[in-house]
Design a protein around this motif. Sequence first.
Motif, PDB file in Angstrom:
ATOM      1  N   LYS A 159       1.345   9.300  -5.589  1.00 27.25           N
ATOM      2  CA  LYS A 159       1.596  10.673  -5.141  1.00 27.25           C
ATOM      3  C   LYS A 159       2.617  11.359  -6.038  1.00 27.25           C
ATOM      4  CE  LYS A 159       3.113  11.013  -0.930  1.00 27.25           C
ATOM      5  NZ  LYS A 159       3.622  11.275   0.423  1.00 27.25           N
ATOM      6  N   GLU A 160       3.623  10.610  -6.450  1.00 31.13           N
ATOM      7  CA  GLU A 160       4.663  11.159  -7.319  1.00 31.13           C
ATOM      8  C   GLU A 160       4.264  11.080  -8.790  1.00 31.13           C
ATOM      9  OE1 GLU A 160       8.251   9.087  -6.332  1.00 31.13           O
ATOM     10  OE2 GLU A 160       8.150   9.664  -4.226  1.00 31.13           O
ATOM     11  N   LYS A 161       3.064  10.585  -9.044  1.00 33.39           N
ATOM     12  CA  LYS A 161       2.509  10.460 -10.399  1.00 33.39           C
ATOM     13  C   LYS A 161       3.431   9.662 -11.311  1.00 33.39           C
ATOM     14  CE  LYS A 161      -0.246  14.568  -9.871  1.00 33.39           C
ATOM     15  NZ  LYS A 161      -0.564  15.895 -10.253  1.00 33.39           N
ATOM     16  N   LYS A 162       3.994   8.597 -10.744  1.00 31.10           N
ATOM     17  CA  LYS A 162       4.848   7.707 -11.511  1.00 31.10           C
ATOM     18  C   LYS A 162       3.997   6.599 -12.121  1.00 31.10           C
ATOM     19  CE  LYS A 162       9.116   8.153  -8.855  1.00 31.10           C
ATOM     20  NZ  LYS A 162      10.097   7.433  -8.049  1.00 31.10           N
ATOM     21  N   VAL A 163       4.445   6.100 -13.248  1.00 32.64           N
ATOM     22  CA  VAL A 163       3.811   4.930 -13.841  1.00 32.64           C
ATOM     23  C   VAL A 163       4.130   3.743 -12.937  1.00 32.64           C
ATOM     24  CG1 VAL A 163       3.782   3.394 -15.837  1.00 32.64           C
ATOM     25  CG2 VAL A 163       4.029   5.860 -16.160  1.00 32.64           C
ATOM     26  N   ILE A 164       3.123   2.972 -12.604  1.00 36.89           N
ATOM     27  CA  ILE A 164       3.318   1.839 -11.705  1.00 36.89           C
ATOM     28  C   ILE A 164       3.867   0.660 -12.500  1.00 36.89           C
ATOM     29  CG2 ILE A 164       2.178   0.199 -10.173  1.00 36.89           C
ATOM     30  CD1 ILE A 164       0.229   2.467  -9.450  1.00 36.89           C
ATOM     31  N   ASN A 165       5.096   0.321 -12.197  1.00 31.96           N
ATOM     32  CA  ASN A 165       5.800  -0.770 -12.846  1.00 31.96           C
ATOM     33  C   ASN A 165       5.789  -1.962 -11.883  1.00 31.96           C
ATOM     34  OD1 ASN A 165       7.905  -2.581 -13.572  1.00 31.96           O
ATOM     35  ND2 ASN A 165       8.928  -0.958 -14.722  1.00 31.96           N
ATOM     36  N   GLU A 212       0.829  -1.209   0.000  1.00 31.38           N
ATOM     37  CA  GLU A 212       0.000   0.000   0.000  1.00 31.38           C
ATOM     38  C   GLU A 212       0.862   1.257   0.000  1.00 31.38           C
ATOM     39  OE1 GLU A 212      -2.496  -0.466   3.436  1.00 31.38           O
ATOM     40  OE2 GLU A 212      -3.914  -1.780   2.386  1.00 31.38           O
ATOM     41  N   ASN A 213       1.905   1.270   0.824  1.00 31.91           N
ATOM     42  CA  ASN A 213       2.792   2.441   0.901  1.00 31.91           C
ATOM     43  C   ASN A 213       3.529   2.674  -0.417  1.00 31.91           C
ATOM     44  OD1 ASN A 213       2.099   3.049   3.538  1.00 31.91           O
ATOM     45  ND2 ASN A 213       3.791   1.871   4.397  1.00 31.91           N
ATOM     46  N   VAL A 214       4.010   1.600  -1.027  1.00 36.71           N
ATOM     47  CA  VAL A 214       4.724   1.728  -2.302  1.00 36.71           C
ATOM     48  C   VAL A 214       3.779   2.291  -3.367  1.00 36.71           C
ATOM     49  CG1 VAL A 214       5.814   0.423  -4.171  1.00 36.71           C
ATOM     50  CG2 VAL A 214       6.464  -0.027  -1.805  1.00 36.71           C
ATOM     51  N   LEU A 215       2.568   1.770  -3.412  1.00 36.66           N
ATOM     52  CA  LEU A 215       1.584   2.243  -4.400  1.00 36.66           C
ATOM     53  C   LEU A 215       1.172   3.693  -4.131  1.00 36.66           C
ATOM     54  CD1 LEU A 215      -0.662  -0.932  -4.770  1.00 36.66           C
ATOM     55  CD2 LEU A 215       1.040  -0.051  -6.396  1.00 36.66           C
ATOM     56  N   LYS A 216       0.961   4.048  -2.871  1.00 41.29           N
ATOM     57  CA  LYS A 216       0.609   5.430  -2.516  1.00 41.29           C
ATOM     58  C   LYS A 216       1.709   6.396  -2.957  1.00 41.29           C
ATOM     59  CE  LYS A 216      -2.273   4.600   1.531  1.00 41.29           C
ATOM     60  NZ  LYS A 216      -2.349   4.691   2.996  1.00 41.29           N
ATOM     61  N   ASN A 217       2.956   6.027  -2.674  1.00 39.19           N
ATOM     62  CA  ASN A 217       4.083   6.888  -3.059  1.00 39.19           C
ATOM     63  C   ASN A 217       4.180   7.036  -4.569  1.00 39.19           C
ATOM     64  OD1 ASN A 217       4.844   7.419  -0.424  1.00 39.19           O
ATOM     65  ND2 ASN A 217       6.306   5.743  -0.355  1.00 39.19           N
TER      66      ASN A 217
END
Length: 126
Positions: A88-94, A80-85
């Motif tokens: 929040k940073e508007k990074k593409v989730i890899n 959850e924390n990794v996904l939230k970060n």
Amino acid sequence: MIGKSDSKSSHSVKCGICRVEIVDRAQIYQAGINLGVVCSDCYRHFSTEDLEMMANMFIAYGGYFGMLKDSDFSLVKTLENVLKNALKEKKVINTEQINIRLMHKALLHGISSEQYIQNLNLLVDD
């Protein structure tokens, strides 16, 4: 002058996986090319592939196996924390990078790759 090749030397050598001091040099195992040395406990406990993967992760991201063993670890909360970060940073989730981050955190908490995979399977099955 040639140094002493005694198997028990005053020079400290630490395991590249768990960072335990290896006193008896006869108990040193080479983890792989340029991956450092491994104590006999880690050598017996982990597969060659796991040793190589862990050594590479600790070189890349720091830490060692069980470094945070005394603290609580929840795979779900960490995910959850990794996904939230990432959001929040508007990074593409890899997903591959997330898996690597989660695996590294699990290793720091003393969770083996087998236990990590079992935990992931439980998450998927729920």
